[in-house]
Design a protein around this motif. Sequence first.
Motif, short mmCIF file in Angstrom:
data_model
loop_
_atom_site.label_atom_id
_atom_site.label_comp_id
_atom_site.label_asym_id
_atom_site.label_seq_id
_atom_site.Cartn_x
_atom_site.Cartn_y
_atom_site.Cartn_z
N VAL A 175 -67.05 18.49 30.80
CA VAL A 175 -68.09 19.29 31.58
C VAL A 175 -67.97 18.63 33.12
N LEU A 176 -67.62 17.48 33.58
CA LEU A 176 -67.40 17.05 34.63
C LEU A 176 -66.14 17.09 35.40
N LEU A 177 -65.97 17.97 36.46
CA LEU A 177 -64.64 18.44 36.81
C LEU A 177 -64.00 17.53 38.04
N GLY A 178 -64.78 16.85 38.62
CA GLY A 178 -64.28 15.91 39.68
C GLY A 178 -65.25 15.37 40.90
N ILE A 179 -64.89 15.50 41.89
CA ILE A 179 -65.98 14.86 43.01
C ILE A 179 -66.32 15.77 44.08
N LYS A 180 -67.35 15.90 44.64
CA LYS A 180 -67.86 16.87 45.67
C LYS A 180 -68.18 15.86 46.93
N ILE A 181 -67.79 16.19 48.07
CA ILE A 181 -67.97 15.60 49.21
C ILE A 181 -68.37 16.42 50.18
N ARG A 182 -69.62 16.30 51.12
CA ARG A 182 -69.96 17.09 52.13
C ARG A 182 -69.40 16.36 53.36
N LEU A 183 -68.48 16.93 53.92
CA LEU A 183 -67.86 16.29 55.27
C LEU A 183 -68.51 16.66 56.59
N SER A 184 -69.73 16.72 56.68
CA SER A 184 -70.46 17.35 57.69
C SER A 184 -71.05 15.96 58.59
N HIS A 185 -71.20 16.38 59.73
CA HIS A 185 -71.90 15.27 60.85
C HIS A 185 -73.06 14.51 60.29
N GLY A 186 -73.93 15.55 59.70
CA GLY A 186 -75.25 15.02 59.42
C GLY A 186 -75.24 14.17 58.28
N VAL A 187 -74.50 14.50 57.42
CA VAL A 187 -74.19 13.72 56.13
C VAL A 187 -73.97 12.29 56.26
N PHE A 188 -73.41 11.79 57.52
CA PHE A 188 -72.57 10.41 57.82
C PHE A 188 -73.44 10.07 59.06
N ALA A 189 -74.40 10.73 59.45
CA ALA A 189 -75.16 10.33 60.77
C ALA A 189 -74.10 10.14 61.82
N GLY A 190 -72.94 10.93 61.95
CA GLY A 190 -71.99 10.76 62.85
C GLY A 190 -71.14 9.62 62.87
N ASP A 191 -70.90 8.92 61.71
CA ASP A 191 -70.05 7.83 61.48
C ASP A 191 -68.73 8.04 61.22
N VAL A 192 -67.93 8.40 62.04
CA VAL A 192 -66.57 8.80 61.88
C VAL A 192 -65.77 7.75 60.65
N ALA A 193 -65.64 6.55 61.18
CA ALA A 193 -65.10 5.84 60.24
C ALA A 193 -65.67 5.77 58.81
N LEU A 194 -66.79 5.80 58.64
CA LEU A 194 -67.41 5.93 57.29
C LEU A 194 -66.93 7.24 56.49
N ALA A 195 -67.04 8.26 57.44
CA ALA A 195 -66.38 9.60 56.70
C ALA A 195 -65.08 9.59 56.23
N ARG A 196 -64.23 8.83 56.95
CA ARG A 196 -62.82 8.86 56.83
C ARG A 196 -62.65 7.92 55.61
N ALA A 197 -63.40 6.81 55.33
CA ALA A 197 -63.27 5.83 53.98
C ALA A 197 -63.66 6.60 52.91
N ALA A 198 -64.84 7.36 53.23
CA ALA A 198 -65.46 8.25 52.12
C ALA A 198 -64.32 9.29 51.66
N PHE A 199 -63.98 9.97 52.54
CA PHE A 199 -62.89 11.01 52.08
C PHE A 199 -61.73 10.31 51.56
N ARG A 200 -61.07 9.27 51.84
CA ARG A 200 -60.20 8.65 51.15
C ARG A 200 -60.28 8.13 49.75
N ALA A 201 -61.69 7.59 49.63
CA ALA A 201 -62.13 6.92 48.45
C ALA A 201 -62.05 8.38 47.37
N ALA A 202 -62.62 9.29 47.96
CA ALA A 202 -62.93 10.50 46.99
C ALA A 202 -61.34 10.93 46.38
N LEU A 203 -60.45 11.13 47.33
CA LEU A 203 -59.07 11.35 46.98
C LEU A 203 -58.48 10.44 46.22
N ASP A 204 -58.82 8.95 46.20
CA ASP A 204 -58.45 7.94 45.22
C ASP A 204 -58.90 8.12 44.13
#
Length: 396
Positions: free
Chosen positions: A154-183
Amino acid sequence: MSLVIRGGRVIDPGAGIDEVCDVVIADGKIDRIIPSGASVPNGTHVVEAAGHLVTPGLIDIHTHIYRGGSPIGLDYAEHSLRDGVSLVVDGGSAGAYTVSGLLDSVIDPSLGRALAFVNLSSVGIIHYGLGELRDRQYIDLDSLEQVLTARPDVLLGIKIRLSHGVFAGDVALARAAFRAALDITKRTGTRVMIHVVAPILPLTEVLEALRPGDIVTHAFHGAGQGTIFDTEDNFQSAVAAQQRGVILDIGCGHSGLSFDVLRRAGARGLLPDTISTDLTEQSTDGPVFGLTVTMSKALAAGVPLESVIAGVTSQAAKAIGRYPEYGTLLPGARADVTVLAEVAGAVRYENLSSAGRIDVTEANVRLEPVLGIRDGRPHVLTGTLRLQPPGMPENE
């Protein structure tokens, strides 16, 4: 119990069917499709569907149904199943620490009618103002892997919201989170669903990193920066992503769909793969309303009817790995069927665009649900009744 849906225009894009014919159902499965008016065994219940569209049961791959566990959660039985929808997918309301509640209260009791993506944030969406990924400590990859491995049914995978507000503008954190979701989705053999409204990372970077089967929701948004038409590179990246199997999903929401962007994309040959609502408790009374309204919006913006039907049936089922159990009328498939009316008359649709402006489109026809059939059992749809199968209950 056997049932025949007679005389409707049957549209099953996955099976290549678009013709007036009869759908025969037996023992909760699609038995066969036969020429319209052919004889059926005595005792067969008949639904007269002439003048209506008959499709596989509708699938909404992006909703929020964690009622009580997320501030945006809705009652999916009230707002989705009554709209002709057979299968819904929660788009990341719960994270690894909160998904057990979603499973216990919604997913498992649905008996296969609800699935979910797990939010990369371990706490999920608990408050819009907080932003679920403003700190690296909210990403617990071990716990994510455990829940995905434990419940692949029933669990299909990972959802990540790649919007500015979700990361408080922290681009490095967003990039690391995106890579973690892919991994983690690679390790677990699952998929990632990416929310790209006002993305914090360049849209080309996001699109080029995605793999076949990954889903870009709100792909046709017009809010803020990062739309597919901001640059020609953005548009070409979207085209290339779709060509290699990345799913471009509408994800209507309050501001997840721009009629202008969708219309311009269609004029250049880029159509959505799937059509979903991003329906929340706050949008059931507008501007989203439900899946058939979202389908009507796509029609109004120039998406051909067959593509609209495919986007909520065969293409949707394939996007979540559930085809051909769902999303088709092929013999042996689950007997989930939706009967729709094409209603003539002027209609005005609204969404929000950037800076809170109203995005409007108008049409002269809309789709309305008439009858839903799940596992071979008819369910009259509240408020839009057009057909009643003789001898069958009006509701359950």
